[in-house]
Design a protein around this motif. Structure first.
Motif, short mmCIF file in Angstrom:
data_model
loop_
_atom_site.label_atom_id
_atom_site.label_comp_id
_atom_site.label_asym_id
_atom_site.label_seq_id
_atom_site.Cartn_x
_atom_site.Cartn_y
_atom_site.Cartn_z
N ALA A 97 40.66 70.95 43.93
CA ALA A 97 42.06 71.05 44.33
C ALA A 97 43.00 71.14 43.15
O ALA A 97 44.05 71.75 43.22
CB ALA A 97 42.43 69.84 45.20
N ARG A 157 48.45 73.53 50.54
CA ARG A 157 47.69 72.52 51.27
C ARG A 157 46.27 72.48 50.73
O ARG A 157 45.36 73.11 51.28
CB ARG A 157 47.69 72.82 52.77
CG ARG A 157 49.08 72.94 53.35
CD ARG A 157 49.03 73.14 54.85
NE ARG A 157 48.60 71.94 55.54
CZ ARG A 157 48.24 71.90 56.81
NH1 ARG A 157 48.22 73.02 57.52
NH2 ARG A 157 47.87 70.77 57.38
N ALA A 181 42.44 71.39 49.72
CA ALA A 181 41.37 70.81 50.51
C ALA A 181 41.21 69.32 50.19
O ALA A 181 41.47 68.88 49.08
CB ALA A 181 40.06 71.55 50.21
N CYS A 224 41.37 66.31 60.37
CA CYS A 224 42.17 66.90 59.29
C CYS A 224 41.74 68.36 59.10
O CYS A 224 40.57 68.63 58.78
CB CYS A 224 41.97 66.11 57.99
SG CYS A 224 42.88 66.76 56.58
N GLU A 225 42.66 69.27 59.26
CA GLU A 225 42.34 70.70 59.14
C GLU A 225 41.92 71.07 57.73
O GLU A 225 41.20 72.06 57.54
CB GLU A 225 43.56 71.53 59.55
CG GLU A 225 43.95 71.40 61.02
CD GLU A 225 45.19 72.20 61.34
OE1 GLU A 225 45.78 72.77 60.38
OE2 GLU A 225 45.58 72.26 62.52
N GLN A 226 42.37 70.32 56.73
CA GLN A 226 42.08 70.67 55.34
C GLN A 226 40.70 70.21 54.88
O GLN A 226 40.29 70.51 53.76
CB GLN A 226 43.14 70.06 54.42
CG GLN A 226 44.55 70.56 54.71
CD GLN A 226 45.58 69.56 54.27
OE1 GLN A 226 46.15 68.82 55.05
NE2 GLN A 226 45.83 69.55 52.96
#
Length: 698
Positions: free
Chosen positions: A558, A565, A567, A616-618
């Motif tokens: 990251a 956004r 990960a 969590c979408e990430q």
């Protein structure tokens, strides 16, 4: 550390030649244990013989299971004393040989000089048969009397939660939301309780009724402390259990006494103990019970109804944000209405608090539900985190709600120790009071269910988890076997010491320290570029329920990623990070400027709360592993320094934890290639000098 350098082997009757030479020596630990048992008193030869065997067995069983020999300070004895480390009592001849090897040591214990312990050999073996399981060391007993979650892993002796049964002051510990190593204070209290118990049992023999009374009094002592601490009506309104999960099983057993099939409505099932949904359904939640019985995980415990149902209610939205309390309450209400229409009794859980600090559903809404469905809902507050003021538990009980608590979360006592606090009408249910009203309430709708064998008394299979003395005295508890869980007793005694120290600190001082600690931790978490705090840090005053700070960790890539956004770590990588934070990572620091200081920093074990799965979408797979830093009673209990000074030390320790976390992310691939394991205790604390210049023993 003291050693036996220069001691004359002939003076100790060959004890050193009867066991493997070690550091600190068997002899040094033996003398320490004997002096503690005698406590300056002159005793008979029979008592002296019992003290000798008890002390030698404690030293022989010093090392907790799983701790590698390289980390041991006292290895197992060899020769005639080797049998003292065995699970089974040695035969009379072997025990006599041990006594002969040990007896001359009494000359070095002032209170026992002139006492011939060999004259007490006649009754030694039958006494040993009666108490053998109570004679190992404090650390060994602390790790007993529970399911496999207590077991130390091979090599470091730490259980699956990363803690052991010995103090590890070198660890930067902020994991009270999961588990904590015993503190020096808690361990000393547990050791003192063990010594007092062994001393009493040595004197009670051969009066078996007196021995039974001694262990019963030990259990009652803990129950009395908890009743007074949390505001229960009496010790008879307290059930002791080997863990919070065991408490859930006990609560369902009590709810089922009403006769109707039970529906458990469980908000936040994913944020309570992982075995709670199974235990609440009366199913085995592990492969071994608290009494050491091998069981089939997820199978129905004998005597519980297979018709018991557990309905989970989500407390988070699909994106991981907490749901509105009114929405959680609405879902609970719908499930309760459906269960009651089907003629089922409801056991509604109230989370106070969850693994991440949520309180769901709100108390006012639950009270309204109880008024709407009088006599049809039992309410159980899951307070296993114990993140409320003790008097709040009493307020729940006065509402008629039962409360599950532990001494091993916020209070940071030795894991695992649980208790179920009973309101008055739950206690009356055990005694069969108002039985006519109960039968009338059940009605004809459940007649067929009763014919199929729904429990009218405590399930017999509960006897694999609980002893009779741990429950209130009541006819329905007669099915529970007689016995004593020494491990649970010592764990609670360690926790009680932490709880007493907490309450000895004035209320305003505790609140001041909590505010300082949580504000400081929130600030450093917010400032760290590789974590994302999941709560607002902008507040002046914090509540006890807010004492768990949950955060996500950005993925190793990251830092270089150029997107809004980045990960975050999923559960698998969060588990690995959690494990590596507890390991010595100094070998992964490359040479160069600052390498020495950095190696020292990353060598220190850092313990934070285990990852909790959050949507969590990430995160890979849509599920992130959230880590936690939590305040514990140790962080708010006044010690020697003022609040600002002590809190500054704690905050600086959190900074070190985060620096090590960033180091792991920066060196992820090289660390993952070797997958280091958590550190064991770097210094065995048996003879470690304490602040008062005294030493602790086995």
């Amino acid at each position: 550390m003291p050693d036996n350098a220069g001691s004359n082997v002939s003076d100790v009757g060959g004890v050193e030649s009867a066991c493997h030479a070690s550091f600190p020596s068997f002899h040094a630990l033996l003398l320490q244990e004997l002096e503690a048992l005698f406590a300056g008193a002159v005793v008979s030869p029979a008592i002296a013989a019992r003290y000798l065997i008890a002390a030698a067995r404690a030293v022989a069983c010093t090392t907790p299971p799983g701790l590698a020999v390289a980390h041991r300070a006292a290895v197992l004895p060899t020769g005639p004393l080797a049998c003292l480390a065995e699970v089974s009592v040695p035969p009379p001849g072997a025990l006599d040989a041990c006594l002969m090897a040990l007896a001359p040591v009494l000359e070095q214990v002032p209170a026992s000089r002139g006492v011939n312990a060999l004259e007490g050999a006649e009754t030694l073996h039958p006494w040993a048969c009666a108490v053998w399981d109570l004679l190992p060391s404090t650390a060994r007993i602390l790790a007993s009397g529970g399911d496999e979650r207590l077991d130390g892993q091979a090599g470091n002796g730490l259980n699956r939660y990363g803690v052991g049964s010995l103090p590890r002051p070198e660890v930067l510990a902020f994991a009270s939301s999961t588990a904590s190593d015993p503190s020096a204070r808690g361990f000393a209290s547990a050791r003192a309780a063990r010594l007092a118990l062994v001393r009493a049992l040595a004197h009670d023999w051969p009066d078996k009724e007196a021995m039974a009374a001694t262990v019963s009094a030990a259990t009652l002592e803990v129950k009395a402390f908890l009743a007074d601490f949390f505001g229960a009506d009496s010790p008879d309104h307290v059930i002791l259990a080997a863990s919070g999960t065991d408490c859930a099983m006990a609560a369902t057993a009590m709810c089922a006494l009403r006769g109707s099939p039970v529906t458990i409505v469980l908000p936040g099932a994913e944020e309570t103990g992982s075995g709670v949904p199974q235990a609440a359904c009366g199913r085995h939640f592990a492969i071994r019970s608290a009494h050491g019985m091998t069981v089939e995980k997820d199978a129905v415990v004998e005597g519980f109804s297979a018709q018991t149902a557990c309905v989970p209610v989500a407390v988070r939205e699909a994106d991981g944000t907490p749901r509105q309390s009114r929405d959680v309450l609405a879902d609970c209400t719908a499930q309760i209405e459906q269960a009651i229409r089907l003629g089922r009794r409801v056991l509604l859980y109230v989370l106070d608090v969850s693994k991440t600090g949520l309180v769901m559903p709100d108390a006012a809404g639950v009270e309204a539900l109880c008024q709407r469905f009088p006599g049809q809902i039992d309410v159980l507050v899951d307070g296993c985190q114990a993140r409320f003021l003790p008097e709040e538990a009493g307020a729940f009980l006065r509402r008629g709600w039962a409360v599950m608590v532990t001494g091993s979360k916020f209070y940071a006592g030795p894991p695992f120790c649980g208790a179920l606090l009973l309101p008055q009408h739950w206690r009356q249910r055990l005694s069969g009071e108002n039985e006519g009203a109960r039968v009338a309430e059940a009605a004809a709708a459940r007649a067929d269910d009763m014919a199929e064998g729904l429990p009218a008394a405590l399930p017999t299979g509960l006897g694999d988890y609980a002893w009779r003395a741990e429950w209130p005295a009541a006819p329905v508890a007669a099915c529970l076997p007689e016995g004593f869980n020494a491990g649970l007793f010592l764990r609670w005694r360690g926790a009680c010491a932490e709880m007493a120290a907490f309450t000895a600190t004035p209320v305003q001082e505790r609140q001041h320290r909590l505010d300082l600690f949580l504000s400081g931790v929130a600030e450093v978490l917010t400032a760290c570029p590789m974590v994302r705090l999941l709560a607002s840090a902008q507040r002046e005053h914090w509540t006890w329920e807010e004492s768990i700070l949950t955060f996500l960790v950005l993925a190793p890539s990251a830092r270089e990623a150029d997107h809004v956004r980045p990960a975050v770590l999923d559960m698998d990588r969060s588990r690995r990070l959690h494990r590596w934070l507890q390991a010595d990572l100094s070998a992964y620091v490359p040479d160069g400027p600052g390498a020495i200081a950095l190696r020292a920093l990353v060598a220190v074990p850092c313990h934070v709360g285990q990852p909790v799965a959050l949507p969590c979408e990430q995160a890979q797979g849509g599920i992130a592993g959230a880590l936690r830093i939590a305040a514990s009673a140790r962080h708010v209990t006044a010690e020697e320094a003022d609040a600002a000074t002590e809190t500054a030390v704690h905050i600086q320790a959190v900074v070190q934890v985060l620096r090590k976390l960033v180091f792991v992310l920066d060196h992820w691939e090289s660390i993952a290639a070797r997958d280091p394991v958590p550190c064991a205790a770097s210094v065995f604390p048996l003879l470690r000098l304490s602040g008062g210049g005294r030493t602790t023993g086995p």
